[in-house]
Design a protein around this motif. Structure first.
Motif, PDB file in Angstrom:
ATOM      1  N   ALA A  45       0.836  -1.197   0.000  1.00 36.75           N
ATOM      2  CA  ALA A  45       0.000   0.000   0.000  1.00 36.75           C
ATOM      3  C   ALA A  45       0.869   1.245   0.000  1.00 36.75           C
ATOM      4  CB  ALA A  45      -0.922   0.010   1.214  1.00 36.75           C
ATOM      5  N   GLY A  46       0.421   2.244  -0.684  1.00 35.88           N
ATOM      6  CA  GLY A  46       1.127   3.518  -0.741  1.00 35.88           C
ATOM      7  C   GLY A  46       0.324   4.528  -1.527  1.00 35.88           C
ATOM      8  N   THR A  47       0.990   5.500  -2.081  1.00 30.41           N
ATOM      9  CA  THR A  47       0.317   6.576  -2.814  1.00 30.41           C
ATOM     10  C   THR A  47       1.086   6.923  -4.076  1.00 30.41           C
ATOM     11  OG1 THR A  47      -0.656   7.529  -0.806  1.00 30.41           O
ATOM     12  CG2 THR A  47      -0.445   8.990  -2.705  1.00 30.41           C
ATOM     13  N   PHE A  48       0.353   7.047  -5.193  1.00 33.55           N
ATOM     14  CA  PHE A  48       0.914   7.567  -6.434  1.00 33.55           C
ATOM     15  C   PHE A  48       0.926   9.093  -6.343  1.00 33.55           C
ATOM     16  CE2 PHE A  48      -0.908   3.507  -7.702  1.00 33.55           C
ATOM     17  CZ  PHE A  48       0.046   2.979  -8.581  1.00 33.55           C
ATOM     18  N   PHE A  49       2.060   9.682  -6.654  1.00 33.83           N
ATOM     19  CA  PHE A  49       2.174  11.139  -6.717  1.00 33.83           C
ATOM     20  C   PHE A  49       2.538  11.552  -8.133  1.00 33.83           C
ATOM     21  CE2 PHE A  49       2.933  10.328  -2.222  1.00 33.83           C
ATOM     22  CZ  PHE A  49       2.219  11.339  -1.600  1.00 33.83           C
ATOM     23  N   GLY A  50       1.948  12.636  -8.589  1.00 38.86           N
ATOM     24  CA  GLY A  50       2.282  13.178  -9.887  1.00 38.86           C
ATOM     25  C   GLY A  50       2.080  14.673  -9.915  1.00 38.86           C
ATOM     26  N   VAL A  51       3.035  15.410 -10.488  1.00 41.77           N
ATOM     27  CA  VAL A  51       2.949  16.871 -10.530  1.00 41.77           C
ATOM     28  C   VAL A  51       3.629  17.375 -11.787  1.00 41.77           C
ATOM     29  CG1 VAL A  51       5.086  17.194  -9.206  1.00 41.77           C
ATOM     30  CG2 VAL A  51       3.328  18.985  -9.180  1.00 41.77           C
ATOM     31  N   GLY A  63       6.718  15.381   4.030  1.00 44.67           N
ATOM     32  CA  GLY A  63       5.507  15.398   4.825  1.00 44.67           C
ATOM     33  C   GLY A  63       5.694  14.772   6.180  1.00 44.67           C
ATOM     34  N   ASP A  64       4.575  14.504   6.841  1.00 44.92           N
ATOM     35  CA  ASP A  64       4.601  13.889   8.159  1.00 44.92           C
ATOM     36  C   ASP A  64       5.370  12.567   8.138  1.00 44.92           C
ATOM     37  OD1 ASP A  64       2.994  15.939   9.099  1.00 44.92           O
ATOM     38  OD2 ASP A  64       1.136  14.817   8.824  1.00 44.92           O
ATOM     39  N   PHE A  65       5.242  11.835   7.040  1.00 45.80           N
ATOM     40  CA  PHE A  65       5.791  10.481   6.943  1.00 45.80           C
ATOM     41  C   PHE A  65       7.317  10.445   6.905  1.00 45.80           C
ATOM     42  CE2 PHE A  65       4.419  12.257   2.946  1.00 45.80           C
ATOM     43  CZ  PHE A  65       5.579  12.243   2.186  1.00 45.80           C
ATOM     44  N   ASN A  66       7.964  11.566   6.587  1.00 43.68           N
ATOM     45  CA  ASN A  66       9.443  11.567   6.559  1.00 43.68           C
ATOM     46  C   ASN A  66      10.031  12.733   7.342  1.00 43.68           C
ATOM     47  OD1 ASN A  66       9.049  13.788   4.909  1.00 43.68           O
ATOM     48  ND2 ASN A  66       9.959  12.877   3.072  1.00 43.68           N
ATOM     49  N   GLY A  67       9.234  13.250   8.302  1.00 49.87           N
ATOM     50  CA  GLY A  67       9.738  14.353   9.105  1.00 49.87           C
ATOM     51  C   GLY A  67       9.981  15.613   8.294  1.00 49.87           C
ATOM     52  N   TRP A  68       9.239  15.755   7.191  1.00 49.37           N
ATOM     53  CA  TRP A  68       9.347  16.908   6.302  1.00 49.37           C
ATOM     54  C   TRP A  68      10.763  17.043   5.727  1.00 49.37           C
ATOM     55  CZ3 TRP A  68       4.984  19.081   4.591  1.00 49.37           C
ATOM     56  CH2 TRP A  68       3.820  18.819   5.330  1.00 49.37           C
ATOM     57  N   ASN A  69      11.336  15.895   5.443  1.00 47.54           N
ATOM     58  CA  ASN A  69      12.659  15.845   4.816  1.00 47.54           C
ATOM     59  C   ASN A  69      12.523  16.195   3.333  1.00 47.54           C
ATOM     60  OD1 ASN A  69      14.962  14.601   3.336  1.00 47.54           O
ATOM     61  ND2 ASN A  69      15.590  14.008   5.400  1.00 47.54           N
ATOM     62  N   ARG A  70      13.336  17.112   2.878  1.00 46.68           N
ATOM     63  CA  ARG A  70      13.226  17.615   1.511  1.00 46.68           C
ATOM     64  C   ARG A  70      13.871  16.712   0.463  1.00 46.68           C
ATOM     65  NH1 ARG A  70      14.496  24.141   1.919  1.00 46.68           N
ATOM     66  NH2 ARG A  70      12.514  24.737   2.897  1.00 46.68           N
ATOM     67  N   ASP A  71      14.607  15.695   0.880  1.00 39.53           N
ATOM     68  CA  ASP A  71      15.413  14.934  -0.075  1.00 39.53           C
ATOM     69  C   ASP A  71      15.098  13.449  -0.140  1.00 39.53           C
ATOM     70  OD1 ASP A  71      17.063  17.214  -0.802  1.00 39.53           O
ATOM     71  OD2 ASP A  71      17.941  17.032   1.205  1.00 39.53           O
ATOM     72  N   TYR A  97       1.318  16.550   3.195  1.00 38.44           N
ATOM     73  CA  TYR A  97       2.496  16.559   2.323  1.00 38.44           C
ATOM     74  C   TYR A  97       2.569  17.856   1.527  1.00 38.44           C
ATOM     75  CZ  TYR A  97      -0.538  15.689  -1.727  1.00 38.44           C
ATOM     76  OH  TYR A  97      -1.493  15.804  -2.702  1.00 38.44           O
ATOM     77  N   LYS A  98       3.747  18.119   0.997  1.00 40.82           N
ATOM     78  CA  LYS A  98       3.980  19.158  -0.001  1.00 40.82           C
ATOM     79  C   LYS A  98       5.032  18.646  -0.981  1.00 40.82           C
ATOM     80  CE  LYS A  98       2.944  23.425   2.547  1.00 40.82           C
ATOM     81  NZ  LYS A  98       3.477  24.734   2.996  1.00 40.82           N
ATOM     82  N   TYR A  99       5.175  19.348  -2.079  1.00 43.98           N
ATOM     83  CA  TYR A  99       6.266  19.082  -3.013  1.00 43.98           C
ATOM     84  C   TYR A  99       7.387  20.077  -2.738  1.00 43.98           C
ATOM     85  CZ  TYR A  99       2.803  16.398  -5.650  1.00 43.98           C
ATOM     86  OH  TYR A  99       1.838  15.496  -6.023  1.00 43.98           O
ATOM     87  N   ALA A 110      11.297  25.873  -3.561  1.00 44.31           N
ATOM     88  CA  ALA A 110      10.043  26.226  -2.894  1.00 44.31           C
ATOM     89  C   ALA A 110       9.332  24.980  -2.408  1.00 44.31           C
ATOM     90  CB  ALA A 110       9.132  27.002  -3.830  1.00 44.31           C
ATOM     91  N   GLU A 111       8.599  25.129  -1.306  1.00 38.87           N
ATOM     92  CA  GLU A 111       7.686  24.099  -0.830  1.00 38.87           C
ATOM     93  C   GLU A 111       6.295  24.448  -1.362  1.00 38.87           C
ATOM     94  OE1 GLU A 111       7.916  23.955   3.395  1.00 38.87           O
ATOM     95  OE2 GLU A 111      10.052  23.439   3.425  1.00 38.87           O
TER      96      GLU A 111
END
Length: 640
Positions: A45-51, A63-71, A97-99, A110-111
């Motif tokens: 289980a997971g999530t597809f992301f597309g932008v 996001g919350d799931f990675n401590g808002w790690n940018r990398d 989450y954010k990109y 940018a976030e």
């Protein structure tokens, strides 16, 4: 999952056909492909992301799931499409989450919130939220029959409201009703007042509450201020089950420049024009979409389609169309760029609007598209194959301005302004018009409709009752903004609730009773709506009695339908025994008298009706003598 154990699957929701249609400007279901979509890959289980970020050097999900790690959670670049995507395991519904976007240019980072997010945090927070939109609808009967309600021959009377300031929660005046709480109160009120539809000021997510929703950042997300997506679906579902249509304001004309939003998304002017003469709106200090960019058209039309498909809305009222059509809108000489032919028309916006309406009506021929267009642009509500813009209807801003200007006059001076009433019939059938008394007329110091009326309190109420009857009788669909139905004294303030205590007694209760009775008459008497958009449905009997400020006209329906005569006295001087020509001999029953005591009037009238006499008047061989009360309308129905 944590930042030290990044995992992703190089798989995709987006096919080569999707990418082709998107880049071509003809993908109108992008929300099914881009954004965040929970799913399962190889049992995980997971999530597809597309932008879409074609000028990014890299895009990651934080996001919350990675401590808002940018990398730690990068997306994969799909060549030629400008799309970044990946399936990220372990991220589920409810995650924020954010990109994080690193541009190829200027060292920009940018976030960014997800342009396709289905849900957001409650403002002022700006993160997107992974969401499942599933909802079990119970409005099948409405959806099956709604096409009948949007025909040119159908009655449409719209109650326009701003959800956040319509009503406060019981016991907590500081909290607006949420979507689910609104359902019960709104249904009860709309049915009491006889409206056929509600129109919400924009419910799409917006960072600044004071913009009333017109500075949109979430083109696929209802504002979280009032609840979750399923809560809004519940509200719409309930309205439909009670026979009430739902129209949403939608804003493709501009968007705010907030750092988390669409503006300068990938370090370039992606959604907006780069030249401020084209890409920055001087009135609203906001960015203007680049309608010539194929992907932007796909984005916007997908947004419109989304609200129709996912939320079952019955129509969109498209805001500020005039600002889209003209390159020099609100600009001085030298502040705008002509089109390729040297003209002021925005050819790309025209193409977009036509394509928008073609796409929506092809998918939802039973829905309605309404333009707020404030100029004399021709063919706004005419089909695209005839050169029109393809909307189903257009607000009649000219009628609104002329009529309110006339009513603001002291009655003693109205005889000098009689043409402000009669001028409309020169153009009344050039478009499919909606007569609107909207939010724009009762805010920013303009005063409430009641306070626009001249005279002492009694005259103010009488004038307003007269205005509402005049709007009901005139050809065109109807719209009235909240608070006006019970004649609120104060102009609208988005920070507070309407003054509901006024409805409990007195002339305010009478006004609400009148609005309900007028709406029910409009709905039940096909003569008053069947030919709203046809000149055959209207004929003046007396258009030139400016000295007495009296107006009289007939409303017709198809053959065999009743005829209704409408007579108006725009002065506080009673007009007893006023002779009016009629096309049919017989008894004419009084079906409306805005001076009735139940509405707060004096009770002067015609004792239920009058019989005609073979006395010629106003080009007719028969006529009736009617008592026209002061500042009042009386309507008569031919009974033969």
């Amino acid at each position: 999952m944590n930042a030290s154990t990044p995992i992703r699957y190089d798989c995709s929701l987006i096919t080569s056909d999707d990418r082709y249609l998107f880049n071509e400007g003809n993908h109108f279901h992008l929300y099914e492909k881009l954004g965040a979509h929970p799913g399962i890959v190889d049992g995980v289980a997971g999530t597809f992301f597309g932008v879409w970020a074609p000028n990014a050097e890299s895009v990651t999900v934080m996001g919350d799931f990675n401590g808002w790690n940018r990398d730690s959670h990068p997306l994969t670049w799909r060549e030629h499409s400008g799309i970044w995507e990946a399936f990220l395991p372990g991220i589920g519904v409810g995650e924020h989450y954010k990109y994080f976007v690193r541009s190829r240019y200027h060292g920009f980072t940018a976030e960014k919130s997800d342009p396709f997010a289905f849900r957001t945090e409650v403002p002022p927070k700006t993160a997107s939220v992974v969401t499942d939109l599933h909802y079990d609808w119970n409005d099948a009967e409405w959806m099956k029959t709604r096409g009948e309600r949007h025909r040119a021959e159908s009655p449409i009377s719209i109650y326009e409201l701003h959800l956040g300031s319509w009503r406060r929660a019981p016991g907590d005046y500081n909290r607006p009703l949420d979507y689910r709480e609104t359902a019960k109160w709104l249904i009860e009120h709309v049915k009491r007042c006889g409206f056929t539809h509600v129109e919400f000021l924009p419910l799409m997510e917006h960072p600044f509450y004071g913009s009333w929703g017109y500075q949109t950042t979430g083109y696929f997300a209802p504002t979280a201020r009032y609840g979750a997506p399923q809560d809004l679906k519940y509200l719409i579902d309930q309205l439909h089950q009670h026979g009430i249509g739902v129209i949403l304001d939608w804003v493709p004309s501009h968007f705010p420049c907030d750092g988390h939003g669409l503006a300068y998304f990938d370090g370039t002017h992606l959604f907006e024009h780069s030249n401020p003469k084209e890409g920055f709106h001087p009135d609203w200090q906001s960015a203007i979409f680049n309608y010539g960019r194929n992907e932007v058209r796909s984005f916007l039309i997908s947004s419109a389609m989304f609200w129709m498909n996912e939320y079952h809305v019955d129509g969109l009222r498209v805001d500020a169309v005039a600002s889209m059509l003209y390159r020099d809108y609100s600009r001085k000489e030298g502040e705008w760029i002509p089109n390729v032919y040297g003209g002021r028309e925005n050819l790309e916006a025209i193409h977009f609007l036509r394509r928008l309406n073609e796409a929506i009506y092809a998918a939802h021929p039973d829905a309605t598209m309404i333009a707020e267009e404030s100029t004399a642009w021709g063919g706004v509500s005419r089909p695209t194959y005839t050169g029109g813009l393809g909307f189903g209807a257009k607000w009649d801003m000219g009628w609104m301005h002329d009529t309110l200007k006339y009513f603001a006059q002291d009655p003693v001076h109205r005889k000098y302004h009689h043409s402000q009433l009669t001028f409309r019939m020169i153009y009344a059938f050039s478009e499919n018009f909606v007569l609107s008394l909207s939010h724009d007329e009762v805010v920013h110091g303009k005063g409430s409709l009641l306070n626009k009326m001249p005279g002492d309190p009694w005259q103010k109420f009488a004038n307003l009752r007269l205005l509402y009857a005049y709007m009901t009788a005139m050809p065109g669909k109807k719209l009235l903004f909240m608070g006006s139905e019970f004649a609120q004294w104060e102009e609208w303030k988005h920070e507070s609730s309407l003054d509901w205590h006024l409805t409990e007694s007195g002339p305010h209760a009478g006004m609400m009773q009148l609005v309900g009775d007028l709406n029910r008459l409009y709905v039940n008497e096909s003569t008053l709506h069947e030919w709203d958009w046809k000149p055959e449905g209207f004929r003046y009997v007396e258009a030139n009695d400016g000295d007495n400020s009296v107006l009289a006209f007939l409303r017709f329906g198809s053959w065999g339908k009743p005829i209704i005569l409408c007579v108006f006295n725009f002065t506080p001087v009673p007009r007893p025994s006023y002779r009016v020509g009629v096309p049919c001999a017989g008894y004419w029953s009084e079906v409306v008298n805005t001076d009735a005591t139940i509405y707060g009037g004096t009770g002067s009238g015609n004792l239920g009706g009058v019989s005609s006499a073979p006395i010629p008047s106003q080009s007719y061989g028969d006529s009736i003598q009617v008592n026209v009360p002061p500042l009042a309308c009386v309507m008569f129905k031919w009974e033969a």
